[in-house]
Scaffold this motif. Sequence first.
Motif, PDB file in Angstrom:
ATOM      1  N   PHE A   1      -2.301   9.205  -0.183  1.00 26.92           N
ATOM      2  CA  PHE A   1      -2.988   9.339   1.101  1.00 26.92           C
ATOM      3  C   PHE A   1      -2.040   9.927   2.141  1.00 26.92           C
ATOM      4  CE2 PHE A   1      -4.197   7.724   5.263  1.00 26.92           C
ATOM      5  CZ  PHE A   1      -5.545   8.041   5.317  1.00 26.92           C
ATOM      6  N   LEU A   2      -0.816   9.400   2.174  1.00 28.58           N
ATOM      7  CA  LEU A   2       0.193   9.881   3.120  1.00 28.58           C
ATOM      8  C   LEU A   2       0.494  11.368   2.894  1.00 28.58           C
ATOM      9  CD1 LEU A   2       2.495   9.437   5.232  1.00 28.58           C
ATOM     10  CD2 LEU A   2       3.911   8.592   3.378  1.00 28.58           C
TER      11      LEU A   2
ATOM     12  N   ARG B   1       0.449   8.015  12.099  1.00 19.54           N
ATOM     13  CA  ARG B   1       1.333   8.779  12.981  1.00 19.54           C
ATOM     14  C   ARG B   1       2.103   9.828  12.197  1.00 19.54           C
ATOM     15  NH1 ARG B   1       2.784   6.283  17.994  1.00 19.54           N
ATOM     16  NH2 ARG B   1       1.672   4.325  18.263  1.00 19.54           N
ATOM     17  N   GLN B   2       2.609   9.401  11.021  1.00 17.26           N
ATOM     18  CA  GLN B   2       3.393  10.324  10.210  1.00 17.26           C
ATOM     19  C   GLN B   2       2.552  11.489   9.728  1.00 17.26           C
ATOM     20  OE1 GLN B   2       5.381   7.324   7.893  1.00 17.26           O
ATOM     21  NE2 GLN B   2       7.044   8.751   7.424  1.00 17.26           N
TER      22      GLN B   2
ATOM     23  N   TYR C   1      -0.432   0.957   8.351  1.00 16.16           N
ATOM     24  CA  TYR C   1      -1.440   2.014   8.462  1.00 16.16           C
ATOM     25  C   TYR C   1      -1.211   2.856   9.711  1.00 16.16           C
ATOM     26  CZ  TYR C   1      -4.399   0.862   4.514  1.00 16.16           C
ATOM     27  OH  TYR C   1      -4.877   0.706   3.246  1.00 16.16           O
ATOM     28  N   ASP C   2      -0.967   2.167  10.818  1.00 18.39           N
ATOM     29  CA  ASP C   2      -0.710   2.868  12.066  1.00 18.39           C
ATOM     30  C   ASP C   2       0.467   3.835  11.906  1.00 18.39           C
ATOM     31  OD1 ASP C   2      -1.190   2.780  15.184  1.00 18.39           O
ATOM     32  OD2 ASP C   2       0.977   2.697  14.870  1.00 18.39           O
ATOM     33  N   ALA C   3       1.518   3.355  11.243  1.00 11.58           N
ATOM     34  CA  ALA C   3       2.712   4.178  11.032  1.00 11.58           C
ATOM     35  C   ALA C   3       2.383   5.409  10.193  1.00 11.58           C
ATOM     36  CB  ALA C   3       3.796   3.356  10.343  1.00 11.58           C
ATOM     37  N   VAL C   4       1.622   5.189   9.136  1.00 19.80           N
ATOM     38  CA  VAL C   4       1.288   6.292   8.235  1.00 19.80           C
ATOM     39  C   VAL C   4       0.402   7.325   8.955  1.00 19.80           C
ATOM     40  CG1 VAL C   4      -0.078   6.842   6.179  1.00 19.80           C
ATOM     41  CG2 VAL C   4       1.678   5.066   6.081  1.00 19.80           C
TER      42      VAL C   4
ATOM     43  N   LYS D   1      13.112  10.970  15.188  1.00 16.52           N
ATOM     44  CA  LYS D   1      12.990  11.257  16.624  1.00 16.52           C
ATOM     45  C   LYS D   1      11.718  10.630  17.190  1.00 16.52           C
ATOM     46  CE  LYS D   1      15.267  15.793  16.641  1.00 16.52           C
ATOM     47  NZ  LYS D   1      16.432  15.662  17.527  1.00 16.52           N
ATOM     48  N   SER D   2      10.624  10.737  16.424  1.00  9.44           N
ATOM     49  CA  SER D   2       9.364  10.226  16.958  1.00  9.44           C
ATOM     50  C   SER D   2       9.352   8.697  16.974  1.00  9.44           C
ATOM     51  CB  SER D   2       8.168  10.801  16.193  1.00  9.44           C
ATOM     52  OG  SER D   2       7.968  10.127  14.991  1.00  9.44           O
TER      53      SER D   2
ATOM     54  N   GLN E   1       0.814  -1.215   0.000  1.00  5.84           N
ATOM     55  CA  GLN E   1       0.000   0.000   0.000  1.00  5.84           C
ATOM     56  C   GLN E   1       0.848   1.267   0.000  1.00  5.84           C
ATOM     57  OE1 GLN E   1      -3.342   0.504  -0.917  1.00  5.84           O
ATOM     58  NE2 GLN E   1      -3.290  -1.379   0.274  1.00  5.84           N
ATOM     59  N   PHE E   2       1.879   1.284   0.850  1.00  4.75           N
ATOM     60  CA  PHE E   2       2.595   2.523   1.120  1.00  4.75           C
ATOM     61  C   PHE E   2       4.046   2.507   0.637  1.00  4.75           C
ATOM     62  CE2 PHE E   2      -0.735   2.254   4.416  1.00  4.75           C
ATOM     63  CZ  PHE E   2      -1.455   3.396   4.067  1.00  4.75           C
TER      64      PHE E   2
ATOM     65  N   GLY F   1       6.058  20.659  15.680  1.00  5.70           N
ATOM     66  CA  GLY F   1       7.267  19.902  15.376  1.00  5.70           C
ATOM     67  C   GLY F   1       7.971  19.386  16.615  1.00  5.70           C
ATOM     68  N   ILE F   2       7.222  19.256  17.720  1.00  7.25           N
ATOM     69  CA  ILE F   2       7.805  18.718  18.951  1.00  7.25           C
ATOM     70  C   ILE F   2       7.526  17.219  19.003  1.00  7.25           C
ATOM     71  CG2 ILE F   2       7.733  18.776  21.490  1.00  7.25           C
ATOM     72  CD1 ILE F   2       6.637  21.667  21.226  1.00  7.25           C
ATOM     73  N   VAL F   3       8.571  16.419  19.258  1.00  6.18           N
ATOM     74  CA  VAL F   3       8.381  14.961  19.333  1.00  6.18           C
ATOM     75  C   VAL F   3       7.754  14.602  20.672  1.00  6.18           C
ATOM     76  CG1 VAL F   3       9.544  12.735  19.382  1.00  6.18           C
ATOM     77  CG2 VAL F   3      10.264  14.481  17.771  1.00  6.18           C
TER      78      VAL F   3
ATOM     79  N   LYS G   1      -0.616  14.532   5.479  1.00  6.46           N
ATOM     80  CA  LYS G   1       0.318  15.491   6.073  1.00  6.46           C
ATOM     81  C   LYS G   1      -0.139  16.918   5.813  1.00  6.46           C
ATOM     82  CE  LYS G   1       4.579  12.794   5.753  1.00  6.46           C
ATOM     83  NZ  LYS G   1       5.818  12.657   4.981  1.00  6.46           N
TER      84      LYS G   1
ATOM     85  N   PHE H   1      12.341  14.578  12.130  1.00  2.31           N
ATOM     86  CA  PHE H   1      11.221  14.523  13.080  1.00  2.31           C
ATOM     87  C   PHE H   1      10.688  13.092  13.193  1.00  2.31           C
ATOM     88  CE2 PHE H   1       6.647  14.471  13.851  1.00  2.31           C
ATOM     89  CZ  PHE H   1       6.540  15.205  15.030  1.00  2.31           C
ATOM     90  N   ASP H   2      10.524  12.437  12.038  1.00  2.04           N
ATOM     91  CA  ASP H   2      10.053  11.049  12.050  1.00  2.04           C
ATOM     92  C   ASP H   2      11.026  10.158  12.837  1.00  2.04           C
ATOM     93  OD1 ASP H   2       7.794  11.529  10.458  1.00  2.04           O
ATOM     94  OD2 ASP H   2       8.945  11.287   8.601  1.00  2.04           O
TER      95      ASP H   2
ATOM     96  N   LEU I   1       7.394   2.073  13.311  1.00  2.00           N
ATOM     97  CA  LEU I   1       7.437   1.926  11.863  1.00  2.00           C
ATOM     98  C   LEU I   1       7.081   3.277  11.220  1.00  2.00           C
ATOM     99  CD1 LEU I   1       7.609  -0.613   9.918  1.00  2.00           C
ATOM    100  CD2 LEU I   1       5.116  -0.569   9.886  1.00  2.00           C
ATOM    101  N   ARG I   2       7.681   3.573  10.065  1.00  2.00           N
ATOM    102  CA  ARG I   2       7.317   4.785   9.326  1.00  2.00           C
ATOM    103  C   ARG I   2       7.452   4.500   7.827  1.00  2.00           C
ATOM    104  NH1 ARG I   2       6.053   5.725  13.711  1.00  2.00           N
ATOM    105  NH2 ARG I   2       6.362   7.559  15.010  1.00  2.00           N
ATOM    106  N   ALA I   3       6.751   5.295   7.029  1.00  2.00           N
ATOM    107  CA  ALA I   3       6.913   5.203   5.584  1.00  2.00           C
ATOM    108  C   ALA I   3       8.119   6.047   5.178  1.00  2.00           C
ATOM    109  CB  ALA I   3       5.655   5.695   4.885  1.00  2.00           C
TER     110      ALA I   3
ATOM    111  N   MET J   1       8.873   0.930   3.884  1.00  2.00           N
ATOM    112  CA  MET J   1       8.655   1.271   5.284  1.00  2.00           C
ATOM    113  C   MET J   1       9.955   0.992   6.033  1.00  2.00           C
ATOM    114  SD  MET J   1       5.221   1.783   5.201  1.00  2.00           S
ATOM    115  CE  MET J   1       4.852   1.931   6.934  1.00  2.00           C
TER     116      MET J   1
ATOM    117  N   TYR K   1       2.612  18.027  17.399  1.00  2.00           N
ATOM    118  CA  TYR K   1       2.895  17.684  16.000  1.00  2.00           C
ATOM    119  C   TYR K   1       2.952  18.956  15.154  1.00  2.00           C
ATOM    120  CZ  TYR K   1       2.365  15.661  11.334  1.00  2.00           C
ATOM    121  OH  TYR K   1       2.543  15.320  10.018  1.00  2.00           O
TER     122      TYR K   1
ATOM    123  N   ARG L   1       0.434   6.175  -1.189  1.00  2.00           N
ATOM    124  CA  ARG L   1       1.389   7.287  -1.112  1.00  2.00           C
ATOM    125  C   ARG L   1       0.687   8.634  -1.145  1.00  2.00           C
ATOM    126  NH1 ARG L   1       6.178   5.869   0.930  1.00  2.00           N
ATOM    127  NH2 ARG L   1       6.673   8.040   0.504  1.00  2.00           N
TER     128      ARG L   1
END
Lengths: 206, 452
Positions: B219-220, B266-267, B261-264, A144-145, A111-112, B450-452, B224, A141-142, A133-135, A115, B447, B217
């Motif tokens: 969607f991501l 969050r991003q 999905y969870d990761a996206v 760090k998070s 999908q993405f 920009g603070i983690v 944002k 920032f990602d 996990l991140r894309a 990752m 977010y 992609r």
Amino acid sequence: MNMELMEYGAAAKLVNSYKINSIESKYVKNAQEALLFSKGKKIVLKVLSGKALHKSKMGLVKVGLENQKEMEAAFSDLSKKGKKFAPYKIIAQKMAPGGVEIIVGGRNDAQFGKMILLGLGGIYVETFRDFALRACPITRFDAKSMIAQLKSKKVVTYNGKMEAQLEELLLKTSKLLVATKLEELDLNPVIIREDGYDVVDIRVLR
Amino acid sequence: MLKPKSVAIIGASNNPDKVGHVILNNYVEGGYQGKIYPVNKDSDLIMGMKAYKSVRDIREPIDLAVIAVPAPVVPMVLEECGKAKVKSVVVVSGGFAETGNVELQSQIVKIADKYQMSMMGPNCLGVMDPRARSDTMFLPTYKLSKPKIGGVSFVSQSGAVGSTVLDLIGKEGFGLSKFLSYGNAAQVDEVDILEYLMHDEETKVIIVYLEGAKRGREFLEMGKRVSKIKPVVIIKGGVTEAGAAAAHSHTASLAGSHEAYDAVFRQCGFSIAHDLDDLLYFGKAFATEPMPKGNRVAIITNGGGTGVLTTDAVYNSGLKMAEYSKETAKSLKKSMPMTVNVRNPLDVVGDADVKRYEDALMAISGDPNIDMIIVIALFQTPGADEKLAQKLIEYKRKMDKPMIVISAGSQYTEERKILMENEGLPVYDSPTAAANSLAELLKYSNYRKGIV
């Protein structure tokens, strides 16, 4: 999906080309070659095979080998065990100084796309399943998070120096993932210390 | 599609059991001000209105056509809509990709694209805009509490979840801006909808039920962009597939599609709801509350135990209990009776009346060491009544930091709760819901900064 495991040497080369430090290693055909490689320092011997994912659990890793006798015993034992996973090779690696074991990985999501993963590593990966996990590509920032998201954050990085190192490693790995045609990547374990890190094992599946 | 000046209902019917009847009825009885054109090939008169055999017979501009005819007829009807220069269509009919009829679905996408019509569905409830009094849903209005007009837009891939949550929103104090149920997402999909709502000034908060993003992609990237402007609360439905047991790498065995999905999310800076309750709780907080400056919470309570539970919930959510400034402590010591222990949580005890709450709020609301306020108002006690609810509303109006209420109970409490919610003061049943909602506000605020 039919995936092919990239040969370790090629995988290490790929990783190093992104300035990710993998530990010095060499395929060895016998204990003598291992001894030569060790140059008097402690080494590790491992069986590498596409069929063995959980090497340490399967007894395919021998650590802290110091002298000829130990290396001979280890080599002969690994050769015996390795036959079950043929084709296999035995690799000698320098011992990484002690630190925290983490996993940095990647995969191609349907999908993405690419990752990137960060988690508490080594033998804890599947017990605690503590990962973020991140894309890709990720931003600082990602990165760090991702670190902040780990329950084991304080185990993985206990000061700002380690955090900064880990961020760099994540950003480099993200770059590698974006630019490389691959399905799965494991840098596991990566041993991270205040003054640096070593990628101890690499799996790249294409 | 959302604010049509004219609507054609294709498949409109005199038979009250038919979907087309319910939809037409919603327009007629819902107070829709635009032009309504019932279309039915067999009748000349529907619900006392002139009916048309085909959309092409209307010969007037049509902004929206709602199509509620059997699936095999949809391509023909859509073709006619195209020729009649209809601007947008909602295809309510089912029997497309969701039942394996992929071919028929791609056929209707081609037709919609050919005539440059935007198409929602098929297999969807469609859209609702209470401001425009436009509602394409085939749900009888008497069975569904109509939400008030407000700033929350609700996007649902599923019609069933959509109608349930919509009904629940009808119970809430915050109102609805838009409802969009997009079904199979054959043409208009979640990315298009997010983009639309991002620009929509009537929408302040977006809540989403998602089963899968068609264009990952995009969607991501869109997610944002939206989060930079307004908050999105999202819940992902769909079977949780565990990472494949026989995966070749640790990474793949850990991180399956659900985790991706969870990761996206969050991003994207989305607020992740784990159940439908969260979706409403978080949406409610975002709808009314300003962004918190920090993580320090003050609690005022007329029930000791509930205060303790709320304190636990605050810590569990990752927030902290505030320490009063010297001035606040001094002022509280002066105004509170001997029975009240001046600390946080501030237990104003069971005999507290409006005056005591007011004294407490006066001391606390300006304290720079406090970022958010939870007021627990248990209306079962003698001193807590309508006047207290009014006083809390009064304080809420001038408050520049998040302030929410916890009140749990049956009818008497419910009535006070509705009163407060209608005036923009969110009320929660449980300490956990309240604390988690405040924590989501802070996460989003961080977010954005920009603070983690």
